[in-house]
Design a protein around this motif. Structure first.
Motif, PDB file in Angstrom:
ATOM      1  N   UNK A  26       1.246  -2.674  -6.185  1.00  0.00           N
ATOM      2  CA  UNK A  26       0.197  -1.851  -5.567  1.00  0.00           C
ATOM      3  C   UNK A  26       0.653  -1.389  -4.187  1.00  0.00           C
ATOM      4  N   UNK A  27       1.208  -2.310  -3.408  1.00  0.00           N
ATOM      5  CA  UNK A  27       1.708  -1.974  -2.079  1.00  0.00           C
ATOM      6  C   UNK A  27       2.816  -0.935  -2.165  1.00  0.00           C
ATOM      7  N   UNK A  28       3.760  -1.135  -3.051  1.00  0.00           N
ATOM      8  CA  UNK A  28       4.920  -0.249  -3.121  1.00  0.00           C
ATOM      9  C   UNK A  28       4.516   1.185  -3.451  1.00  0.00           C
ATOM     10  N   UNK A  29       3.456   1.358  -4.240  1.00  0.00           N
ATOM     11  CA  UNK A  29       2.948   2.700  -4.524  1.00  0.00           C
ATOM     12  C   UNK A  29       2.183   3.226  -3.311  1.00  0.00           C
ATOM     13  N   UNK A  30       1.318   2.402  -2.759  1.00  0.00           N
ATOM     14  CA  UNK A  30       0.464   2.784  -1.621  1.00  0.00           C
ATOM     15  C   UNK A  30       1.296   3.167  -0.398  1.00  0.00           C
ATOM     16  N   UNK A  31       2.435   2.507  -0.212  1.00  0.00           N
ATOM     17  CA  UNK A  31       3.198   2.652   1.036  1.00  0.00           C
ATOM     18  C   UNK A  31       4.506   3.419   0.865  1.00  0.00           C
ATOM     19  N   UNK A  32       4.689   4.088  -0.255  1.00  0.00           N
ATOM     20  CA  UNK A  32       5.998   4.715  -0.512  1.00  0.00           C
ATOM     21  C   UNK A  32       6.393   5.749   0.550  1.00  0.00           C
ATOM     22  N   UNK A  33       5.431   6.304   1.274  1.00  0.00           N
ATOM     23  CA  UNK A  33       5.761   7.290   2.316  1.00  0.00           C
ATOM     24  C   UNK A  33       6.026   6.631   3.672  1.00  0.00           C
ATOM     25  N   UNK A 119      -2.082   6.331   8.065  1.00  0.00           N
ATOM     26  CA  UNK A 119      -1.645   5.092   7.414  1.00  0.00           C
ATOM     27  C   UNK A 119      -2.618   3.928   7.579  1.00  0.00           C
ATOM     28  N   UNK A 120      -3.860   4.196   7.988  1.00  0.00           N
ATOM     29  CA  UNK A 120      -4.845   3.123   8.169  1.00  0.00           C
ATOM     30  C   UNK A 120      -4.995   2.269   6.902  1.00  0.00           C
ATOM     31  N   UNK A 121      -5.067   2.853   5.709  1.00  0.00           N
ATOM     32  CA  UNK A 121      -5.179   1.977   4.520  1.00  0.00           C
ATOM     33  C   UNK A 121      -3.993   1.010   4.402  1.00  0.00           C
ATOM     34  N   UNK A 122      -2.798   1.478   4.745  1.00  0.00           N
ATOM     35  CA  UNK A 122      -1.628   0.613   4.672  1.00  0.00           C
ATOM     36  C   UNK A 122      -1.684  -0.478   5.747  1.00  0.00           C
ATOM     37  N   UNK A 123      -2.092  -0.113   6.966  1.00  0.00           N
ATOM     38  CA  UNK A 123      -2.209  -1.106   8.034  1.00  0.00           C
ATOM     39  C   UNK A 123      -3.237  -2.170   7.648  1.00  0.00           C
ATOM     40  N   UNK A 124      -4.370  -1.755   7.095  1.00  0.00           N
ATOM     41  CA  UNK A 124      -5.387  -2.713   6.660  1.00  0.00           C
ATOM     42  C   UNK A 124      -4.859  -3.599   5.531  1.00  0.00           C
ATOM     43  N   UNK A 125      -4.042  -3.031   4.649  1.00  0.00           N
ATOM     44  CA  UNK A 125      -3.453  -3.793   3.542  1.00  0.00           C
ATOM     45  C   UNK A 125      -2.517  -4.870   4.097  1.00  0.00           C
ATOM     46  N   UNK A 126      -1.723  -4.521   5.105  1.00  0.00           N
ATOM     47  CA  UNK A 126      -0.818  -5.485   5.738  1.00  0.00           C
ATOM     48  C   UNK A 126      -1.624  -6.635   6.335  1.00  0.00           C
ATOM     49  N   UNK A 127      -2.701  -6.314   7.043  1.00  0.00           N
ATOM     50  CA  UNK A 127      -3.538  -7.355   7.646  1.00  0.00           C
ATOM     51  C   UNK A 127      -4.137  -8.239   6.552  1.00  0.00           C
ATOM     52  N   UNK A 128      -4.622  -7.624   5.464  1.00  0.00           N
ATOM     53  CA  UNK A 128      -5.215  -8.439   4.392  1.00  0.00           C
ATOM     54  C   UNK A 128      -4.156  -9.331   3.743  1.00  0.00           C
ATOM     55  N   UNK A 129      -2.927  -8.857   3.620  1.00  0.00           N
ATOM     56  CA  UNK A 129      -1.843  -9.681   3.076  1.00  0.00           C
ATOM     57  C   UNK A 129      -1.530 -10.847   4.006  1.00  0.00           C
ATOM     58  N   UNK A 130      -1.510 -10.582   5.316  1.00  0.00           N
ATOM     59  CA  UNK A 130      -1.281 -11.673   6.269  1.00  0.00           C
ATOM     60  C   UNK A 130      -2.377 -12.729   6.138  1.00  0.00           C
TER      61      UNK A 130
END
Length: 143
Positions: A26-33, A119-130
């Motif tokens: 999911x991350x790799x698709x969401x963050x490919x850019x 990139x807010x969705x990606x930043x939020x995803x990183x925080x949720x992963x942490x």
């Protein structure tokens, strides 16, 4: 979380984050850019600091570097700076939401705001992963 819990405020946490993100389809698709660097700077009660710099290449977290002196940090697209306590309250106890941390400037962001907003969705995803990594807080915090 299964397996060993990483220690909060250490390279171990960011290495675990890289492993978690890089194995997450999911991350790799969401963050490919995403091809840029980001740093988290922790400020301790004794005013010492520790910086964790992450490099992203097409979404893959390709490198983690630790600096004890933020002035050693090479050019980095985004720098998020806050106290050890505010990072802990956001990533461990979840007493501080990401939005509140940013709006109240308890976590201060330096970087291109247009790219950040995109990139807010990606930043939020990183925080949720942490947060999902359920890091342990060390007994002996500098300061």
């Amino acid at each position: 979380m299964s397996g060993k819990q990483p220690t909060f405020g250490t390279r171990e946490l960011y290495d675990a984050l890289a492993e978690s993100l890089n194995s997450d389809p999911t991350w790799l698709v969401k963050a490919k850019a995403m091809t840029f660097s980001m740093a988290h700077i922790y400020r301790y009660p004794d005013d010492s600091q520790r910086t964790f710099r992450m490099e992203f290449r097409t979404g893959t977290m390709s490198d983690v570097t630790v600096f004890d002196d933020p002035s050693d940090l090479p050019e980095t697209a985004f720098v998020l700076r806050g106290s050890f306590e505010d990072w802990r309250d956001m990533l461990v106890t979840e007493e501080l939401s990401v939005n509140v941390a940013l709006v109240t400037r308890r976590i201060v962001v330096k970087g291109k705001m247009g790219t950040l907003m995109k990139n807010i969705p990606q930043f939020n995803y990183i925080i949720s992963k942490l947060i999902e990594l359920e890091p342990m807080v060390p007994e002996d915090v500098p300061g």
